[in-house]
Write a protein that holds these residues in place. Structure first.
Motif, PDB file in Angstrom:
ATOM      1  N   VAL A  64      73.470  56.009  70.909  1.00 35.19           N
ATOM      2  CA  VAL A  64      74.825  56.525  71.122  1.00 35.19           C
ATOM      3  C   VAL A  64      75.584  56.639  69.806  1.00 35.19           C
ATOM      4  O   VAL A  64      76.264  57.641  69.545  1.00 35.19           O
ATOM      5  CB  VAL A  64      75.590  55.613  72.104  1.00 35.19           C
ATOM      6  CG1 VAL A  64      77.076  55.967  72.130  1.00 35.19           C
ATOM      7  CG2 VAL A  64      74.997  55.727  73.500  1.00 35.19           C
ATOM      8  N   THR A  65      75.491  55.619  68.963  1.00 33.28           N
ATOM      9  CA  THR A  65      76.266  55.618  67.726  1.00 33.28           C
ATOM     10  C   THR A  65      75.658  56.498  66.637  1.00 33.28           C
ATOM     11  O   THR A  65      76.345  56.854  65.678  1.00 33.28           O
ATOM     12  CB  THR A  65      76.413  54.178  67.185  1.00 33.28           C
ATOM     13  OG1 THR A  65      75.120  53.568  67.093  1.00 33.28           O
ATOM     14  CG2 THR A  65      77.286  53.350  68.114  1.00 33.28           C
ATOM     15  N   THR A  66      74.397  56.869  66.800  1.00 29.96           N
ATOM     16  CA  THR A  66      73.744  57.733  65.821  1.00 29.96           C
ATOM     17  C   THR A  66      73.951  59.201  66.141  1.00 29.96           C
ATOM     18  O   THR A  66      74.158  60.024  65.243  1.00 29.96           O
ATOM     19  CB  THR A  66      72.233  57.430  65.755  1.00 29.96           C
ATOM     20  OG1 THR A  66      72.039  56.068  65.376  1.00 29.96           O
ATOM     21  CG2 THR A  66      71.541  58.329  64.734  1.00 29.96           C
ATOM     22  N   ASP A  67      73.939  59.552  67.430  1.00 30.82           N
ATOM     23  CA  ASP A  67      74.018  60.956  67.853  1.00 30.82           C
ATOM     24  C   ASP A  67      75.469  61.357  68.104  1.00 30.82           C
ATOM     25  O   ASP A  67      75.952  61.364  69.233  1.00 30.82           O
ATOM     26  CB  ASP A  67      73.182  61.164  69.119  1.00 30.82           C
ATOM     27  CG  ASP A  67      73.003  62.635  69.459  1.00 30.82           C
ATOM     28  OD1 ASP A  67      73.713  63.477  68.875  1.00 30.82           O
ATOM     29  OD2 ASP A  67      72.155  62.941  70.319  1.00 30.82           O
ATOM     30  N   ALA A  68      76.182  61.705  67.026  1.00 28.79           N
ATOM     31  CA  ALA A  68      77.593  62.068  67.146  1.00 28.79           C
ATOM     32  C   ALA A  68      77.781  63.436  67.797  1.00 28.79           C
ATOM     33  O   ALA A  68      78.891  63.768  68.224  1.00 28.79           O
ATOM     34  CB  ALA A  68      78.247  62.064  65.771  1.00 28.79           C
ATOM     35  N   THR A  69      76.728  64.216  67.886  1.00 24.32           N
ATOM     36  CA  THR A  69      76.831  65.528  68.537  1.00 24.32           C
ATOM     37  C   THR A  69      76.859  65.388  70.046  1.00 24.32           C
ATOM     38  O   THR A  69      77.628  66.080  70.735  1.00 24.32           O
ATOM     39  CB  THR A  69      75.638  66.420  68.122  1.00 24.32           C
ATOM     40  OG1 THR A  69      75.639  66.566  66.699  1.00 24.32           O
ATOM     41  CG2 THR A  69      75.743  67.787  68.775  1.00 24.32           C
ATOM     42  N   LEU A  70      76.072  64.464  70.587  1.00 24.78           N
ATOM     43  CA  LEU A  70      76.013  64.266  72.034  1.00 24.78           C
ATOM     44  C   LEU A  70      77.055  63.261  72.516  1.00 24.78           C
ATOM     45  O   LEU A  70      77.642  63.431  73.582  1.00 24.78           O
ATOM     46  CB  LEU A  70      74.614  63.784  72.436  1.00 24.78           C
ATOM     47  CG  LEU A  70      74.361  63.543  73.923  1.00 24.78           C
ATOM     48  CD1 LEU A  70      74.684  64.790  74.751  1.00 24.78           C
ATOM     49  CD2 LEU A  70      72.921  63.102  74.142  1.00 24.78           C
ATOM     50  N   PHE A  71      77.300  62.226  71.720  1.00 20.61           N
ATOM     51  CA  PHE A  71      78.287  61.202  72.076  1.00 20.61           C
ATOM     52  C   PHE A  71      79.373  61.197  71.004  1.00 20.61           C
ATOM     53  O   PHE A  71      79.204  60.627  69.936  1.00 20.61           O
ATOM     54  CB  PHE A  71      77.619  59.829  72.184  1.00 20.61           C
ATOM     55  CG  PHE A  71      76.589  59.751  73.274  1.00 20.61           C
ATOM     56  CD1 PHE A  71      76.970  59.601  74.601  1.00 20.61           C
ATOM     57  CD2 PHE A  71      75.235  59.835  72.970  1.00 20.61           C
ATOM     58  CE1 PHE A  71      76.009  59.539  75.614  1.00 20.61           C
ATOM     59  CE2 PHE A  71      74.278  59.767  73.971  1.00 20.61           C
ATOM     60  CZ  PHE A  71      74.670  59.627  75.291  1.00 20.61           C
ATOM     61  N   THR A  72      80.480  61.851  71.319  1.00 21.81           N
ATOM     62  CA  THR A  72      81.510  62.131  70.333  1.00 21.81           C
ATOM     63  C   THR A  72      82.695  61.172  70.458  1.00 21.81           C
ATOM     64  O   THR A  72      82.879  60.519  71.486  1.00 21.81           O
ATOM     65  CB  THR A  72      82.004  63.581  70.486  1.00 21.81           C
ATOM     66  OG1 THR A  72      83.035  63.844  69.516  1.00 21.81           O
ATOM     67  CG2 THR A  72      82.595  63.809  71.877  1.00 21.81           C
ATOM     68  N   ARG A  73      83.513  61.130  69.402  1.00 19.89           N
ATOM     69  CA  ARG A  73      84.769  60.388  69.438  1.00 19.89           C
ATOM     70  C   ARG A  73      85.927  61.266  69.899  1.00 19.89           C
ATOM     71  O   ARG A  73      87.077  60.827  69.901  1.00 19.89           O
ATOM     72  CB  ARG A  73      85.083  59.832  68.051  1.00 19.89           C
ATOM     73  CG  ARG A  73      84.320  58.588  67.690  1.00 19.89           C
ATOM     74  CD  ARG A  73      84.714  57.405  68.539  1.00 19.89           C
ATOM     75  NE  ARG A  73      86.050  56.907  68.226  1.00 19.89           N
ATOM     76  CZ  ARG A  73      86.693  55.998  68.938  1.00 19.89           C
ATOM     77  NH1 ARG A  73      86.143  55.495  70.013  1.00 19.89           N
ATOM     78  NH2 ARG A  73      87.891  55.595  68.595  1.00 19.89           N
ATOM     79  N   ASP A  74      85.639  62.473  70.301  1.00 17.83           N
ATOM     80  CA  ASP A  74      86.689  63.384  70.766  1.00 17.83           C
ATOM     81  C   ASP A  74      87.127  62.976  72.169  1.00 17.83           C
ATOM     82  O   ASP A  74      86.529  63.372  73.179  1.00 17.83           O
ATOM     83  CB  ASP A  74      86.163  64.822  70.757  1.00 17.83           C
ATOM     84  CG  ASP A  74      87.240  65.836  71.152  1.00 17.83           C
ATOM     85  OD1 ASP A  74      88.375  65.412  71.463  1.00 17.83           O
ATOM     86  OD2 ASP A  74      86.936  67.034  71.152  1.00 17.83           O
ATOM     87  N   SER A  75      88.204  62.205  72.251  1.00 21.68           N
ATOM     88  CA  SER A  75      88.642  61.650  73.532  1.00 21.68           C
ATOM     89  C   SER A  75      89.247  62.683  74.472  1.00 21.68           C
ATOM     90  O   SER A  75      89.433  62.401  75.662  1.00 21.68           O
ATOM     91  CB  SER A  75      89.665  60.536  73.286  1.00 21.68           C
ATOM     92  OG  SER A  75      90.804  61.047  72.595  1.00 21.68           O
ATOM     93  N   THR A  76      89.557  63.873  73.969  1.00 20.24           N
ATOM     94  CA  THR A  76      90.116  64.897  74.855  1.00 20.24           C
ATOM     95  C   THR A  76      89.111  65.326  75.920  1.00 20.24           C
ATOM     96  O   THR A  76      89.483  65.938  76.924  1.00 20.24           O
ATOM     97  CB  THR A  76      90.579  66.135  74.053  1.00 20.24           C
ATOM     98  OG1 THR A  76      89.441  66.731  73.413  1.00 20.24           O
ATOM     99  CG2 THR A  76      91.602  65.745  73.009  1.00 20.24           C
ATOM    100  N   LEU A  77      87.833  65.015  75.714  1.00 23.07           N
ATOM    101  CA  LEU A  77      86.795  65.403  76.669  1.00 23.07           C
ATOM    102  C   LEU A  77      86.749  64.507  77.902  1.00 23.07           C
ATOM    103  O   LEU A  77      86.049  64.837  78.876  1.00 23.07           O
ATOM    104  CB  LEU A  77      85.415  65.366  75.991  1.00 23.07           C
ATOM    105  CG  LEU A  77      85.197  66.288  74.791  1.00 23.07           C
ATOM    106  CD1 LEU A  77      83.800  66.089  74.226  1.00 23.07           C
ATOM    107  CD2 LEU A  77      85.412  67.738  75.191  1.00 23.07           C
ATOM    108  N   TRP A  78      87.462  63.401  77.896  1.00 27.30           N
ATOM    109  CA  TRP A  78      87.351  62.431  78.981  1.00 27.30           C
ATOM    110  C   TRP A  78      87.695  63.060  80.317  1.00 27.30           C
ATOM    111  O   TRP A  78      88.745  63.690  80.479  1.00 27.30           O
ATOM    112  CB  TRP A  78      88.278  61.247  78.706  1.00 27.30           C
ATOM    113  CG  TRP A  78      87.948  60.017  79.510  1.00 27.30           C
ATOM    114  CD1 TRP A  78      86.847  59.789  80.267  1.00 27.30           C
ATOM    115  CD2 TRP A  78      88.754  58.842  79.620  1.00 27.30           C
ATOM    116  NE1 TRP A  78      86.888  58.558  80.839  1.00 27.30           N
ATOM    117  CE2 TRP A  78      88.048  57.941  80.463  1.00 27.30           C
ATOM    118  CE3 TRP A  78      89.982  58.458  79.086  1.00 27.30           C
ATOM    119  CZ2 TRP A  78      88.562  56.697  80.784  1.00 27.30           C
ATOM    120  CZ3 TRP A  78      90.482  57.212  79.405  1.00 27.30           C
ATOM    121  CH2 TRP A  78      89.778  56.339  80.239  1.00 27.30           C
ATOM    122  N   ASN A  79      86.826  62.858  81.285  1.00 29.63           N
ATOM    123  CA  ASN A  79      87.034  63.447  82.618  1.00 29.63           C
ATOM    124  C   ASN A  79      87.925  62.591  83.510  1.00 29.63           C
ATOM    125  O   ASN A  79      88.065  62.887  84.698  1.00 29.63           O
ATOM    126  CB  ASN A  79      85.671  63.689  83.297  1.00 29.63           C
ATOM    127  CG  ASN A  79      84.809  62.429  83.321  1.00 29.63           C
ATOM    128  OD1 ASN A  79      85.300  61.308  83.302  1.00 29.63           O
ATOM    129  ND2 ASN A  79      83.488  62.635  83.351  1.00 29.63           N
TER     130      ASN A  79
END
Length: 418
Positions: A64-79
């Motif tokens: 999770v912490t390595t793959d920033a493309t799949l698991f992002t810090r962009d919180s606007t995506l939260w469902n």
């Protein structure tokens, strides 16, 4: 006709509340049970009945912490944003609108992280230790003649933010109020929003002052670097808030947890009188066994995926179980054996959003100085209560002592002279 929920959906799975007394009493056993019953990715529920996933497996957390493309810090995506209640106590920790480095991604995040790292890099390590010694001696002077004290409330909880305030450029007199506000903010309870507001006011005032009257401090250096790289004073203010929160409370807990270990664990109690295991070794063991930062929010899945056998939907919140991953039996097959300086723990995070190395160094200097000065000043320090009576704060996010009562031979104050 109803449709069965998709397998692994956090909104319908048997969820575990992320909170409760077991996070205080025995989180190691709790994480072990969660891993056994749910696997490396656990469906959890946050306050307000908000679903999320907690990653407790070392391998899965690394992914999770390595793959920033799949698991992002962009919180606007939260469902789950439409379900977040007003006044949610975790709002200071999980924000949709806060424009800090925590929620910046890609090249802009890298540039922003460079501003922070370069500003911290300019701190003179000898000067930093001198500040830490100065504040440590001043705090110890207030109780050293009494023969007893609570190390947490009268020492560990007061020291880091005083040192950080000095190097950031905050006037010393604002340090005590910052302590209370930061503790309230990161504990994620009823006073979290009020604590966040006080920290924000203090930092905004600092940035406004340094923009007009720069000095040889971190805030002034960040403002100068930000101007060259296209960031605004508001960006600097938000990042200084993150740095204050991330720099103070975990460091205070690092101090407290290290002293608890050295006072209660047979592997380290001899070191109080010059035995074989050093303060540095104890601090490293704490980062494995009793890390101050237990869980972090978080990452958001960019698209539907699978992780640890779970179906993760696009927009799901993935919480980083740092303490649980550190104790993964696939990594630590025998937790009773000392790690010998191994630093492959997740205590500072991992990947591009991990704690900057310069910030780690700053925290280590403050924490190590705090422990060494205390043991130098009060060499016969001992617990005033049975170890079993020690309790933890109720936060599932940060792991620290509620109190650490100790006794010692009364000694005279130094009065500012070391």
């Amino acid at each position: 006709m109803t449709t069965a929920p998709p397998p692994g959906c956090p909104a319908h799975a048997e969820r575990v509340p992320l909170g409760g007394p077991r996070f205080q009493t025995d989180p190691t056993a709790l994480y072990r049970e969660l891993r056994r019953e749910h696997g490396p990715v656990v469906p959890v529920v946050l306050p307000g009945d908000i679903p999320a996933w907690l990653v407790v497996g070392y391998r899965e957390l690394h992914q999770v912490t390595t793959d920033a493309t799949l698991f992002t810090r962009d919180s606007t995506l939260w469902n789950q944003w439409d379900n977040i209640p007003e006044g949610w106590p975790l709002a200071p920790m999980i924000s949709r609108e806060q424009p800090s480095i925590l929620y910046t991604v890609g090249p802009r995040h890298q540039a922003r992280a460079a501003v922070i790292s370069d500003a911290l890099e300019a701190i003179d390590p000898f000067e930093l230790r001198r500040y830490a010694e100065e504040f440590a001696d001043g705090l110890i002077d207030q109780f050293c003649a009494t023969g007893e004290t609570d190390i947490i409330s009268r020492y560990a909880m007061l020291l880091p933010v005083r040192v950080l305030a000095r190097v950031y450029g905050v006037p010393d007199e604002h340090g005590p109020d910052l302590v209370s506000a930061l503790v309230d903010m990161v504990d994620g309870r009823e006073r979290a929003l009020a604590g966040q507001a006080h920290v924000q006011q203090t930092i905004l005032a600092l940035v406004a002052e340094k923009a007009q009257h720069p000095g040889s401090d971190v805030a002034s250096r960040m403002l100068a670097l930000a101007e060259k790289t296209g960031f605004t004073p508001a960006d600097v203010a938000f990042d200084l808030m993150v740095m204050a929160a991330a720099g103070h409370q975990p460091t205070a807990d690092w101090i407290g947890n290290t002293l608890r270990l050295m006072l209660t664990d047979d592997r380290f109690t001899a070191s109080l009188s010059g035995g074989r295991h050093s303060v540095a070794e104890a601090m490293n063991e704490v980062l494995w066994e009793d890390t101050p930062t237990q869980n972090v929010a978080g990452r958001w899945a960019v698209r539907d995926t699978r992780l640890g056998g779970r179906a993760i939907a696009a927009g799901d919140l993935v919480l980083l179980g740092l303490a649980a991953a550190n104790g993964d039996p696939q990594v630590r097959t025998d937790a009773s054996v000392l790690t010998g300086g191994n630093n492959a723990f997740f205590s500072f995070g991992h990947g591009e959003h991990r704690c900057p190395f310069t910030a780690q160094e700053t925290a280590e200097v403050i924490a190590r100085t705090a422990v060494e000065v205390l043991l130098d000043r009060l060499p016969d320090l001992d617990l005033a209560v049975p170890a079993a009576d020690l309790t933890r704060r109720p936060s599932p996010w940060l792991r620290g002592m509620t109190a650490l009562p100790v006794t010692f031979t009364p000694t005279p104050a130094l009065g500012g002279h070391r």
